[in-house]
Design an enzyme around this catalytic site. Structure first.
Site, PDB file in Angstrom:
ATOM      1  N   PHE A  88      46.151  50.801  43.524  1.00 41.02           N
ATOM      2  CA  PHE A  88      46.114  51.586  42.295  1.00 41.02           C
ATOM      3  C   PHE A  88      46.343  52.913  42.422  1.00 41.02           C
ATOM      4  CE2 PHE A  88      41.618  50.128  43.333  1.00 41.02           C
ATOM      5  CZ  PHE A  88      41.057  51.108  43.752  1.00 41.02           C
ATOM      6  N   LYS A  93      40.771  46.006  35.713  1.00 46.68           N
ATOM      7  CA  LYS A  93      39.931  45.920  36.830  1.00 46.68           C
ATOM      8  C   LYS A  93      39.806  44.671  37.482  1.00 46.68           C
ATOM      9  CE  LYS A  93      35.153  47.141  37.916  1.00 46.68           C
ATOM     10  NZ  LYS A  93      35.184  46.187  39.427  1.00 46.68           N
ATOM     11  N   LYS A 152      35.410  52.833  34.317  1.00 42.48           N
ATOM     12  CA  LYS A 152      35.285  51.517  34.082  1.00 42.48           C
ATOM     13  C   LYS A 152      35.251  50.983  32.892  1.00 42.48           C
ATOM     14  CE  LYS A 152      33.042  50.506  38.365  1.00 42.48           C
ATOM     15  NZ  LYS A 152      31.710  49.963  39.098  1.00 42.48           N
TER      16      LYS A 152
END
Length: 281
Positions: A122, A45, A197
């Site tokens: 991404f 991330k 996440k």
């Protein structure tokens, strides 16, 4: 430094507000406990500014044009891309400053910096394919088209134990966390199941709506921010600020990021702490 960034950011998202790119973005969920990690591809991330490339223009998550020099976007495809404008781990404020320097009223400045800005791709939203095939398409068609564009590496893990180990390594190296991409999922705007996440703490965003005056050692300074989440939950954040930030707090209407440890019975963030300004009004 913070005051300078606030001043620069007041110019950053000034033109062509457009809600359409926001509606197209796939959003990330936060509950990774219990998921079958083997079904996902994993990437780091990145701590940058999200950017949606529509084939011609870069848009922020808030629906504003992100101005970039022509040489930065040279050879970018005329198809949609989802990614992050990034300059390295722990360089979020530098990214904001660089983006502000690209605004038309300041002229197009050189993008050659000690820590170059890149657009880290991404996903490829326009492809009606599973994520693992979209990733392979990106590697094949985007690699090498411009030094400013890079496809984020995706890799496989087999268990929650491996995921926890990888998270520890990324955090120890100064990273922010990991992202899980469901390999079989198509790109679905707004969906929070296909993208997750993975962080050692929870974070979220809220809008500044007021201030609480400081007391004792903080008399004459900001004691806490009053904020409101997108769901309408209002609360105060009193920790995580530097002395300079208390003297010059985020302006009313600014969107800030905060960390927290779960929710109270009333649905308010527990132990909320200020992290940074995400954007100014």
């Amino acid at each position: 430094m913070m005051r300078t960034i606030i001043f620069l950011m007041s110019f950053l998202w000034v033109s062509n507000l457009n809600s359409a790119p926001m509606a197209k973005l796939q959003l990330a969920g936060k509950d990774y406990h219990g998921v079958d990690v083997a079904l996902y591809l994993v990437s780091e991330k990145l701590d940058g500014v999200r950017g949606y490339w529509d084939g011609n223009t870069m848009w922020s998550k808030q629906g504003h044009v992100i101005h970039l020099p022509p040489e930065f976007i040279a050879n970018f495809p005329n198809t949609s891309l989802d990614g992050e404008l990034w300059a390295g781990r722990g360089k979020f404020e530098q990214v904001q400053t660089m983006l502000a320097s690209f605004q038309p009223h300041q002229g197009q400045k050189s993008i050659l910096t000690p820590q170059p800005l890149k657009y880290m791709v991404f996903d490829v939203p326009h492809l009606d394919l599973p994520f693992n095939e979209r990733y392979q398409w990106a590697l094949t068609h985007l690699t090498g088209i411009n030094p400013t564009l890079e496809v984020i590496e995706q890799y496989s893990l087999t268990s929650q134990h491996e995921l926890a180990h990888q998270l520890d390594e990324v955090i120890a190296a100064g990273g922010e966390g990991l992202m899980l991409h469901l390999a079989s999922a198509k790109y679905l705007p707004g969906d929070k199941q296909a993208l997750i996440k993975v962080k050692p703490y929870m974070d979220a965003e809220a809008t500044v709506i007021g201030y609480v005056a400081g007391k004792k050692a903080l008399i004459g300074k900001m004691g806490a921010l009053k904020v409101r989440t997108a769901n309408g939950v209002e609360f105060a954040i009193g920790t995580g600020f530097s002395l300079q930030e208390r003297n010059h707090p985020p302006v009313i209407g600014a969107v800030i990021t905060y960390r927290y440890q779960g929710l109270t019975a009333k649905g308010k963030p527990r132990f909320a702490s200020f992290v940074r300004i995400r954007s100014n009004p």
